[in-house]
Design an enzyme around this catalytic site. Structure first.
Site: not given
Ligand SMILES: NC(=O)c1ccc[n+]([C@@H]2O[C@H](COP(=O)([O-])OP(=O)(O)OC[C@H]3O[C@@H](n4cnc5c(N)ncnc54)[C@H](O)[C@@H]3O)[C@@H](O)[C@H]2O)c1
Length: 415
Positions: A78, A250
């Site tokens: 996001t 984040c």
């Molecule tokens: N990384 C963190 O430490 C963390 C902590 C808390 C919350 N978040 C939140 O969690 C969410 C995900 O973050 P993240 O760090 O895991 O992101 P990321 O980019 O590491 O992983 C997301 C994955 O989703 C895949 N993707 C996108 N659209 C897709 C779809 N339609 N179908 C299947 N796969 C799809 C992407 O290819 C990517 O590999 C975000 O909203 C982020 O703000 C992240």
């Protein structure tokens, strides 16, 4: 249960493995073919101890299509747009893919970080169109990559559903996956708001110490020592640390989600806006600091080899999203600085192979990320080479040791 985890990144992949390790039948859905390939080989694209441990006795299947499941957990990014507006395109897309196959009584959980109202205003209308009797909940992720103690398996979680049945079903699902308390809240909006509160809390407090650091610096007070002093108070104080800037997907992003949502409901978040401004300006402050300190040594910014240590936004991980290091680099390059860049976790983007070569080349060292490697250096390496100035953008080095070597030291709020 049959669970589809959609998005196998920092959030989705450990969750999928954790759920599989508890006996669920998990399918990981991912758009990145490289990740699908790696995961299906039983390997990991994320170098985390916790993930390696899980992989030693768990495996999940990855594919690019969502398939019929009892629960769909959406963990897609996001981000914000170039103009810092929430970009919910991937959440919408993932929900639409789920909507194509969802059946009655199946559960959709959004884990991605969103502003209060997204589930009801954006996700629900997409699912409503299916005419199915679905369940919907939000369970914000709290994972902290690089953290040796807290992982997806032991961090307590908050769950809020569209109705009681959704909350209860989601709560039971998470209780079956995670060995920590799962706290139900009465509204889906309240669950969305908890995550925004946690992350804006961090941004505001970091902005506060970044401001104090700049003011104390002018007064000749070592702010690192002040924080240590204040931290001895056993109640009512929580240490936050100044630095070259706030990065990550984040803390550097979520406040904009809340600011925009506030605007849409007629509220102006002055506090959050100011915090974003202060934190976003820290790379500018850092570059001024470098320039001033080089001046003191009668060294030009153009013509002095400046070493940038650290590209990731936080220690001991390879995650460069929103990292302030790139802003510092851009601003130094605009001043025609001659840079040598090194991050042990991001060798592809580094100019040198290792720390020895880095110190050999740089006359001024700028620490942007407090990786363990730099925190544990043998200070003699500075002297053996030609280092004249250390700009410690994370206050993670020993000022006294560096000064003892006759090398100039400046931190954020300390000299
Ligand atoms: N990384 C963190 O430490 C963390 C902590 C808390 C919350 N978040 C939140 O969690 C969410 C995900 O973050 P993240 O760090 O895991 O992101 P990321 O980019 O590491 O992983 C997301 C994955 O989703 C895949 N993707 C996108 N659209 C897709 C779809 N339609 N179908 C299947 N796969 C799809 C992407 O290819 C990517 O590999 C975000 O909203 C982020 O703000 C992240």
């Amino acid at each position: 249960m049959n669970i589809s985890v959609i998005g196998l990144g920092y959030v989705g992949f450990p969750l999928a493995l954790q759920a599989a390790s508890k006996g669920h039948n998990v399918v990981g859905v991912e758009k990145n073919l490289g990740i699908i390939y790696t995961v299906n080989k039983g390997e990991t694209h994320l170098d985390e101890e916790f993930i390696h441990d899980l992989l030693s006795n768990t495996k999940i299947q990855a594919q690019d299509k969502v398939e019929n499941s009892d629960a769909y957990i959406i963990c897609v990014p996001t981000p914000v747009t170039k103009t810092k507006l929430p970009d919910l395109g991937l959440v919408k897309k993932a929900t639409e893919e789920v909507a194509e196959i969802i059946q009655d009584n199946q559960l959709v959980v959004i884990e991605s970080t969103i502003y209060p109202g997204v589930c009801e205003e954006i996700v629900k209308p997409i699912l409503d169109k299916t005419g199915k009797k679905y369940l919907l909940a939000h369970c914000p992720e709290r994972i902290n990559p690089g953290d040796k103690k807290w992982n997806v398996g032991n961090i307590p979680r908050v769950v809020g559903g569209l109705d009681n049945e959704s909350t209860e079903k989601a709560k039971r699902l998470y209780e079956s996956i995670i060995d920590a308390e799962i706290v139900g809240v009465s509204q889906i909006k309240a669950a969305e708001a908890t995550k925004i509160l946690e992350n804006t809390f961090r941004d505001v407090n970091i902005a506060f110490v970044n401001e104090m650091a700049q003011s104390f610096y002018r007064m000749g007070i070592d702010f690192a020592e002040v924080i240590k002093g204040s931290s001895t108070k056993p109640f009512g104080f929580m240490a936050h640390y100044p630095g070259v800037g706030v990065g990550g997907h984040c803390i550097a992003v979520d406040p904009y989600y809340m600011i925009e949502k506030g605007k849409a409901s007629g509220f102006d978040h002055e506090f959050l806006t100011l915090a974003r401004k202060i934190n976003s300006n820290m790379p500018i402050y850092t570059v001024k600091l470098i320039q001033n300190e080089l001046n003191e040594l009668e060294l030009p910014i153009k013509g002095t080899k400046i070493g940038i240590y650290g590209l990731s936004y936080k220690p001991d991980v390879a995650d460069e999203r929103e990292s302030p290091s790139y802003n510092v680099i851009k601003r130094l390059r605009n001043r025609s600085a001659d840079l040598v860049i090194y991050d042990p976790y991001m060798k592809n983007e580094s100019d040198v192979e290792g720390l020895n070569e880095f110190f050999k080349e740089a006359e001024c060292i700028v620490v942007c990320t407090a990786h363990s490697e730099i925190k544990n250096i043998d200070y003699d390496i500075l002297k053996k080479n030609n280092v004249k100035l250390v700009v410690d953008g994370r206050n993670c080095l020993n000022k006294e040791e560096i000064n003892k070597l006759g090398i100039r030291y400046v931190g954020v709020g300390r000299k």
